[in-house]
Design an enzyme around this catalytic site. Structure first.
Site, PDB file in Angstrom:
ATOM      1  N   CYS A 284       0.824  -1.213   0.000  1.00  0.00           N
ATOM      2  CA  CYS A 284       0.000   0.000   0.000  1.00  0.00           C
ATOM      3  C   CYS A 284       0.860   1.264   0.000  1.00  0.00           C
ATOM      4  O   CYS A 284       0.338   2.369  -0.186  1.00  0.00           O
ATOM      5  CB  CYS A 284      -0.914   0.033   1.213  1.00  0.00           C
ATOM      6  SG  CYS A 284      -1.554  -1.573   1.700  1.00  0.00           S
TER       7      CYS A 284
ATOM      8  N   HIS B  11      -8.950   4.613  -1.452  1.00  0.00           N
ATOM      9  CA  HIS B  11      -7.614   4.023  -1.279  1.00  0.00           C
ATOM     10  C   HIS B  11      -7.293   3.059  -2.422  1.00  0.00           C
ATOM     11  O   HIS B  11      -7.283   1.845  -2.233  1.00  0.00           O
ATOM     12  CB  HIS B  11      -7.565   3.303   0.072  1.00  0.00           C
ATOM     13  CG  HIS B  11      -6.259   2.685   0.413  1.00  0.00           C
ATOM     14  ND1 HIS B  11      -5.039   3.139  -0.057  1.00  0.00           N
ATOM     15  CD2 HIS B  11      -5.970   1.613   1.218  1.00  0.00           C
ATOM     16  CE1 HIS B  11      -4.068   2.387   0.423  1.00  0.00           C
ATOM     17  NE2 HIS B  11      -4.604   1.446   1.199  1.00  0.00           N
TER      18      HIS B  11
ATOM     19  N   SER C 186     -11.150   1.778   4.680  1.00  0.00           N
ATOM     20  CA  SER C 186     -11.129   2.422   3.362  1.00  0.00           C
ATOM     21  C   SER C 186     -11.713   1.467   2.317  1.00  0.00           C
ATOM     22  O   SER C 186     -11.697   0.249   2.484  1.00  0.00           O
ATOM     23  CB  SER C 186      -9.698   2.807   2.994  1.00  0.00           C
ATOM     24  OG  SER C 186      -8.834   1.691   3.102  1.00  0.00           O
TER      25      SER C 186
ATOM     26  N   ILE D  62     -12.552  -0.421  -1.517  1.00  0.00           N
ATOM     27  CA  ILE D  62     -11.947  -0.963  -2.727  1.00  0.00           C
ATOM     28  C   ILE D  62     -12.312  -0.014  -3.871  1.00  0.00           C
ATOM     29  O   ILE D  62     -13.485   0.323  -4.053  1.00  0.00           O
ATOM     30  CB  ILE D  62     -12.492  -2.375  -3.031  1.00  0.00           C
ATOM     31  CG1 ILE D  62     -12.154  -3.332  -1.879  1.00  0.00           C
ATOM     32  CG2 ILE D  62     -11.962  -2.891  -4.358  1.00  0.00           C
ATOM     33  CD1 ILE D  62     -10.687  -3.581  -1.679  1.00  0.00           C
TER      34      ILE D  62
ATOM     35  N   LYS E  56     -10.030   7.092   3.648  1.00  0.00           N
ATOM     36  CA  LYS E  56     -11.367   6.650   4.012  1.00  0.00           C
ATOM     37  C   LYS E  56     -12.436   7.205   3.083  1.00  0.00           C
ATOM     38  O   LYS E  56     -13.341   6.474   2.673  1.00  0.00           O
ATOM     39  CB  LYS E  56     -11.666   7.067   5.469  1.00  0.00           C
ATOM     40  CG  LYS E  56     -13.063   6.684   5.928  1.00  0.00           C
ATOM     41  CD  LYS E  56     -13.243   5.171   5.901  1.00  0.00           C
ATOM     42  CE  LYS E  56     -14.701   4.775   5.962  1.00  0.00           C
ATOM     43  NZ  LYS E  56     -15.423   5.024   4.698  1.00  0.00           N
TER      44      LYS E  56
END
Length: 388
Positions: A83, A335, A207, A209, A331
């Site tokens: 990430c 993300h 967060s 997809i 959020k």
């Protein structure tokens, strides 16, 4: 080492883009950034991405996106740090300029997570964890963060609602960001009614997809005379730092302290000659509510177990002492994992050049971004300064 300056940015709205391929999203973001910077060409392109090989059967994104953006022939490569891939790509771009290797480069972060079965996407995201020690035992990435949150609440005698002020703040800011996935404010009642995903994590603690691409153009001081003459806004990169910890959470000396965030932020402060109190706003990696709290504490903005008090007292709003997630954060903005670190720097640049619209932080002169890979194993921190 030479100074590095950000002179232009571009981004796609974050969301579900069924009609756009990964290469098209990335090319659009790069082209928008080049147009914003008034740049006809760049010498390098560094791409942040985590899962295109697993989810889309496509690797080799550096060359692929360079070609799609009309930049065939340049230096290009892909950075992967789970990430934190976007932050790693930004760091590559800064180092390319600071070292004298190039005079102007593009950085792009891109991810497409919605084109596959959610179970496949979830399995891919679990690759950010330690496979042998964590994922192979059936622990999803959400479940891993749920365990971290449960332990955090226990350690400091808190309840989930104590951390709810982080997503409430993020959604308030996301509601005013046209590029955010969720443009709707929420309150405590909404939080309490949101479904539990992995106890104690609720939907509003996690967060989403999503898909998205963001890009920026970085240049050396040699280009600044023409930039200044053009009147285009720019920001200086005061610091770029990275640090690591064990990928497996249980192997860390203190699981409730993000050591890599601490080291990365302290290295960035040292490079910039600054202290935590000098930072005017913070784009945090709030993939989960507990990560927002842990980041604030590791970076020196709050004491252990005290970050929630900053949020509850309004200190992280755009009018507060340390505005955080000013465009919605992970959020509410969303993300798209490999792109997130680039979105953060794009948003910090917009704040420092007074282009953040309704979310503008007044008198913002110094901004910090922190992009986390995994549950704290790789952390890239950047500090930017307003220049005009």
């Amino acid at each position: 080492m030479r100074d590095a300056y950000i002179i232009g940015v571009g981004q796609t709205a974050v969301g579900r883009h069924n009609d756009l391929s990964l290469r098209v999203m990335a090319a659009r973001a790069v082209e928008a950034a080049m147009h914003d910077a008034g740049a006809e060409s760049v010498e390098g392109l560094y791409v942040g991405n985590m899962l295109s090989g697993v989810l889309l059967n496509q690797q080799h994104l550096g060359a692929l996106i360079a070609d799609a953006a009309g930049l065939r022939g340049i230096d290009a490569a892909t950075a992967e740090a789970a990430c934190g891939s976007g932050g790693a790509a930004v760091r590559w771009g800064v180092m390319a300029i600071a070292s004298g290797q190039h005079d102007i480069v593009a950085v792009c972060g891109v991810e497409k997570l919605t084109a596959t079965d959610p179970r496949i996407t979830t399995r891919g995201l679990a690759m950010a964890a330690d496979y042998d020690e964590e994922a192979s035992h059936g622990v999803s990435f959400v479940a891993l963060n749920a365990m971290i949150m449960r332990r955090y609440l226990y350690e400091y005698s808190l309840i989930p609602e104590d951390l709810a002020y982080f997503p409430i703040n993020a959604h308030h800011n996301g509601a005013r960001n046209p590029n955010a996935m969720f443009q709707k404010a929420v309150d405590m009642r909404t939080y309490r009614r949101s479904p539990v995903v992995a106890d104690p994590i609720r939907v509003l603690d996690a967060s989403p997809i999503c898909d998205g691409a963001a890009a920026l153009i970085i240049c050396s001081g040699d280009r600044m005379a023409e930039i200044k003459a053009s009147g285009r806004p720019f920001a200086r990169v005061l610091a770029s730092a990275n640090a690591t910890d064990s990928v497996a959470v249980h192997s860390r000396a203190t699981p409730m302290f993000l050591q890599a965030s601490y080291l990365s932020s302290r290295r960035a402060y040292a490079q910039a000659g600054l202290e935590p109190q000098d930072i005017n706003f913070f784009e945090a990696h709030d993939a989960f509510s507990v990560m927002a709290a842990l980041s604030l504490e590791a970076c020196g903005f709050a004491g252990p177990g005290k970050a929630h008090e900053m949020a509850k007292e309004g200190e992280i709003t755009t009018e507060g002492r340390l505005p955080m997630s000013t465009m919605g954060g992970l959020k509410a903005r969303g993300h798209p994992v490999g792109a997130t670190g680039v979105y953060q720097v794009v948003e910090a640049y917009l704040q420092l050049t007074s282009r953040a619209g309704p979310n503008q932080v007044q008198n913002a002169a110094i901004g910090m971004t922190q992009n986390i890979g995994g549950s704290g194993a790789t952390v890239a921190t950047h500090i930017l300064q307003r220049m005009n």
